[in-house]
Design a protein around this motif. Structure first.
Motif, PDB file in Angstrom:
ATOM      1  N   VAL A 259       0.861  -1.186   0.000  1.00  0.00           N
ATOM      2  CA  VAL A 259       0.000   0.000   0.000  1.00  0.00           C
ATOM      3  C   VAL A 259       0.898   1.237   0.000  1.00  0.00           C
ATOM      4  O   VAL A 259       1.771   1.378   0.864  1.00  0.00           O
ATOM      5  N   PRO A 260       0.718   2.162  -0.934  1.00  0.00           N
ATOM      6  CA  PRO A 260       1.579   3.350  -0.998  1.00  0.00           C
ATOM      7  C   PRO A 260       1.451   4.223   0.243  1.00  0.00           C
ATOM      8  O   PRO A 260       0.399   4.252   0.904  1.00  0.00           O
ATOM      9  N   ALA A 261       2.498   4.970   0.528  1.00  0.00           N
ATOM     10  CA  ALA A 261       2.519   5.812   1.725  1.00  0.00           C
ATOM     11  C   ALA A 261       1.401   6.838   1.716  1.00  0.00           C
ATOM     12  O   ALA A 261       0.817   7.138   2.764  1.00  0.00           O
ATOM     13  N   ASP A 262       1.071   7.384   0.541  1.00  0.00           N
ATOM     14  CA  ASP A 262       0.041   8.413   0.520  1.00  0.00           C
ATOM     15  C   ASP A 262      -1.329   7.853   0.874  1.00  0.00           C
ATOM     16  O   ASP A 262      -2.150   8.532   1.504  1.00  0.00           O
TER      17      ASP A 262
ATOM     18  N   ALA B 216      10.838  -5.736   5.757  1.00  0.00           N
ATOM     19  CA  ALA B 216      11.730  -4.673   6.220  1.00  0.00           C
ATOM     20  C   ALA B 216      12.072  -3.711   5.090  1.00  0.00           C
ATOM     21  O   ALA B 216      12.056  -2.489   5.278  1.00  0.00           O
ATOM     22  N   GLN B 217      12.389  -4.237   3.914  1.00  0.00           N
ATOM     23  CA  GLN B 217      12.800  -3.377   2.802  1.00  0.00           C
ATOM     24  C   GLN B 217      11.675  -2.433   2.408  1.00  0.00           C
ATOM     25  O   GLN B 217      11.892  -1.240   2.154  1.00  0.00           O
ATOM     26  N   GLU B 218      10.455  -2.938   2.361  1.00  0.00           N
ATOM     27  CA  GLU B 218       9.332  -2.082   1.989  1.00  0.00           C
ATOM     28  C   GLU B 218       9.084  -1.009   3.036  1.00  0.00           C
ATOM     29  O   GLU B 218       8.792   0.149   2.706  1.00  0.00           O
TER      30      GLU B 218
ATOM     31  N   LYS C  95       9.187   3.177   2.406  1.00  0.00           N
ATOM     32  CA  LYS C  95       8.047   4.047   2.683  1.00  0.00           C
ATOM     33  C   LYS C  95       8.282   5.010   3.838  1.00  0.00           C
ATOM     34  O   LYS C  95       7.609   6.038   3.933  1.00  0.00           O
ATOM     35  N   TYR C  96       9.203   4.676   4.705  1.00  0.00           N
ATOM     36  CA  TYR C  96       9.241   5.261   6.043  1.00  0.00           C
ATOM     37  C   TYR C  96       9.268   6.791   6.034  1.00  0.00           C
ATOM     38  O   TYR C  96       8.511   7.447   6.753  1.00  0.00           O
ATOM     39  N   ASP C  97      10.139   7.370   5.238  1.00  0.00           N
ATOM     40  CA  ASP C  97      10.275   8.833   5.260  1.00  0.00           C
ATOM     41  C   ASP C  97       9.008   9.541   4.798  1.00  0.00           C
ATOM     42  O   ASP C  97       8.762  10.689   5.186  1.00  0.00           O
TER      43      ASP C  97
ATOM     44  N   LEU D  78       0.908   7.905  13.161  1.00  0.00           N
ATOM     45  CA  LEU D  78       0.923   6.456  13.011  1.00  0.00           C
ATOM     46  C   LEU D  78       1.679   5.746  14.127  1.00  0.00           C
ATOM     47  O   LEU D  78       2.700   6.238  14.619  1.00  0.00           O
ATOM     48  N   GLU D  79       1.184   4.577  14.474  1.00  0.00           N
ATOM     49  CA  GLU D  79       1.937   3.595  15.254  1.00  0.00           C
ATOM     50  C   GLU D  79       2.218   2.436  14.313  1.00  0.00           C
ATOM     51  O   GLU D  79       1.296   1.886  13.702  1.00  0.00           O
ATOM     52  N   ILE D  80       3.488   2.074  14.175  1.00  0.00           N
ATOM     53  CA  ILE D  80       3.887   1.077  13.191  1.00  0.00           C
ATOM     54  C   ILE D  80       4.302  -0.213  13.891  1.00  0.00           C
ATOM     55  O   ILE D  80       5.149  -0.203  14.783  1.00  0.00           O
ATOM     56  N   HIS D  81       3.715  -1.321  13.469  1.00  0.00           N
ATOM     57  CA  HIS D  81       4.113  -2.646  13.928  1.00  0.00           C
ATOM     58  C   HIS D  81       4.748  -3.402  12.764  1.00  0.00           C
ATOM     59  O   HIS D  81       4.483  -3.092  11.593  1.00  0.00           O
TER      60      HIS D  81
END
Length: 229
Positions: free
Chosen positions: A33-36, A55-57, A61-63, A70-73
């Motif tokens: 799913v794209p960041a936007d 991890a790579q994905e 997206k992270y930046d 967001l809370e990321i798991h």
């Protein structure tokens, strides 16, 4: 149909289906799913708990993510050599299934000066192709984690067999819930509510009825995913 409207409708449907379970949390599974789109779900619809599988994905997206919303798991299988890349970016790992992985998470988090919340993955159906510890191994596995002071076990996660019938999902989820109830009572002594993470797009309603308090929903939120290479 406009993608934003479809997303809003999907979120409304899932929340309506979850309304009878106010204790349960919705985690948006955001693989491919794209960041936007993730940001839209968070900022405009309050879907602020997300889970990444790779991890790579996540790094790609992270930046671009609205991290203040967001809370990321991390919800996928995690290789030990990838721990160092995600340990400062996620608040929980759902897929702890080996002492080797526990040691890697602990070592990295010790260096970061932080504690990582984790869920122990249970292979409730005994599928050879899936990770996770067996129900019979759970207590011994938990005891083996005790030297790792940078880990905090918050509960259990399971995945039902792919393509299972509703009756099969119910059987496996009920078995996991019974295991969780005993395990949480015996082993989890933290103030925070223990977490039972089970149920995905095709099974979250069954999982909720069986006692899940965290469901991981992807395609029912965002539509059919693109092929990930």
């Amino acid at each position: 149909m406009n993608e934003s409207l479809l997303l809003a409708q999907n979120i409304e449907t899932i929340r309506r289906n979850m309304a009878a379970y106010p204790h349960a949390k919705l985690l948006a599974a955001t693989k491919t799913v794209p960041a936007d789109v993730i940001n839209e779900a968070a900022v405009h619809h309050g879907v602020c708990l997300i889970g990444e599988n790779r991890a790579q994905e996540l790094l790609q997206k992270y930046d671009a993510l609205a991290k203040d919303q967001l809370e990321i798991h991390f919800i996928g299988s995690l290789q030990t050599n990838k721990v160092k890349y995600i340990a400062d970016k996620v608040s929980m790992v759902h897929s702890l299934d080996s002492v080797k992985l526990a040691g890697s998470i602990d070592a990295v988090c010790q260096k970061l000066g932080r504690t990582m919340d984790v869920l122990i993955e249970i292979n409730i159906a005994g599928e050879a192709a899936k990770g996770g510890v067996s129900a019979e191994e759970l207590y011994a596995f938990y005891d083996a984690l005790q030297p790792f002071s940078a880990l905090r076990v918050r509960g259990l996660m399971t995945m039902g067999p792919a393509g299972a019938s509703a009756a099969e999902y119910e059987r496996y989820f009920t078995k996991t819930r019974d295991l969780f109830d005993r395990f949480a009572k015996d082993k989890i002594a933290y103030d925070a509510e223990p977490i039972l993470s089970m149920g995905m797009s095709d099974s979250y309603e069954i999982a909720l009825a069986c006692g899940s308090n965290l469901v991981r929903v992807g395609s029912a939120l965002f539509g059919k995913r693109a092929v990930s290479r």
